[in-house]
Design an enzyme around this catalytic site. Sequence first.
Site, PDB file in Angstrom:
ATOM      1  N   LYS A  94     -36.755  11.853 -44.395  1.00 25.76           N
ATOM      2  CA  LYS A  94     -36.627  10.734 -45.330  1.00 25.76           C
ATOM      3  C   LYS A  94     -37.855   9.858 -45.115  1.00 25.76           C
ATOM      4  CE  LYS A  94     -34.296   6.419 -46.130  1.00 25.76           C
ATOM      5  NZ  LYS A  94     -33.148   5.534 -45.967  1.00 25.76           N
ATOM      6  N   GLY A 155     -30.291  -3.069 -47.394  1.00 29.20           N
ATOM      7  CA  GLY A 155     -29.361  -3.951 -46.688  1.00 29.20           C
ATOM      8  C   GLY A 155     -28.851  -5.122 -47.494  1.00 29.20           C
ATOM      9  N   ALA A 182     -30.395   2.713 -50.878  1.00 29.67           N
ATOM     10  CA  ALA A 182     -30.540   1.275 -50.571  1.00 29.67           C
ATOM     11  C   ALA A 182     -29.958   0.387 -51.655  1.00 29.67           C
ATOM     12  CB  ALA A 182     -31.997   0.882 -50.349  1.00 29.67           C
ATOM     13  N   GLY A 183     -29.292  -0.657 -51.183  1.00 30.11           N
ATOM     14  CA  GLY A 183     -28.814  -1.718 -52.071  1.00 30.11           C
ATOM     15  C   GLY A 183     -27.357  -1.637 -52.460  1.00 30.11           C
ATOM     16  N   ASN A 204     -25.730   2.807 -45.956  1.00 34.61           N
ATOM     17  CA  ASN A 204     -25.478   2.604 -44.526  1.00 34.61           C
ATOM     18  C   ASN A 204     -24.780   1.265 -44.290  1.00 34.61           C
ATOM     19  OD1 ASN A 204     -25.606   2.212 -41.721  1.00 34.61           O
ATOM     20  ND2 ASN A 204     -27.658   2.940 -41.513  1.00 34.61           N
ATOM     21  N   THR A 205     -25.496   0.167 -44.598  1.00 37.32           N
ATOM     22  CA  THR A 205     -24.981  -1.161 -44.264  1.00 37.32           C
ATOM     23  C   THR A 205     -23.613  -1.428 -44.892  1.00 37.32           C
ATOM     24  OG1 THR A 205     -27.261  -1.919 -44.215  1.00 37.32           O
ATOM     25  CG2 THR A 205     -25.580  -3.615 -44.242  1.00 37.32           C
TER      26      THR A 205
END
Lengths: 255, 65
Positions: A94, A155, A182-183, A204-205
């Site tokens: 990645k 994040g 992301a996001g 992830n977050t």
Amino acid sequence: MQLYGTKITSRLLLGTAQYPSPAILMEAIHASETEIVTVSLRRETVGGSGAGFFDMLRQTGCRILPNTAGCHSADEAVTTAQMAREVFATNWIKLEVIGHSDTLQPDVFELVKAARILSDDGFNVFPYTTDDLIVGERLIEAGCDVLMPWGAPIGSGQGLRNPDALRSMRAHFPETPLIVDAGIGRPSHAVQAMELGMDAVLLNTAVAKARDPQCMSRAMGLAIQAGRTGFAADPIEPRDMAVPSTPILGLAELS
Amino acid sequence: MKITVNAEPHEVASLTLSAALSELGYDNPTLATAVNGSFVPRSERVDTALKDGDLLEVLSPMQGG
């Protein structure tokens, strides 16, 4: 879904950072039914825990997708990718090349440069990029078979800032696997991404920082399945006016 | 000689990368190494000579997104 010739069933890719404990990370991986987890490389201390962490992940049976998180130049990212290939024994990478420390926006110029070097060196590059079509074209020319456009800053949990741009990407790259990276903050964001025709979501977050990561990872997995199934069903378009769903024909005259 | 390992100064007697890693106590099998910003594969550590002032990076798997 085929990613670099590998058949992948789950359309959720899960990050492994920021969980309250390794045990909760493992629970979240299992609950999500993901097949691909992202990992990183960091400075090791003597007697450090890197080997133990890697062993734990290997026991999940998931494919490992190492990242180049934190790299700010093509050179740094290439060296990190080479190190990751040796440690994790995979050509998958990645590719993140960050332009700004505050926005964590990809530096797309360095990204394309690194993608070309790594693809030429036999890597299967998963580039974290913006939703710009020309950059996407350049990445494909550089050897990428997958594109990972952002939904919102890393994040931030804002959801899709620019759904129209992702829709354009889908139309412009009909054959290229597109993974929103992301996001994503909530399951509804993941559903929206999948309804737009994205092939997968990397997050992830949103899971790691939920009060109950295991529950949220399951919710995300279900949301992604629901959105993908809805996309495949070809939804109706919105209409300006009401249209009765119950047939008018045969309606009784009662007044 | 004086080298820098993961941004920390160290004094080592070893002359090669593989010997220096042993001397410093790095025995984790999942390490990746770079010297002065360039990747050094595991197979080349034994033949990689170190010199005074070299910058080593010793990395290992870590949680990531």
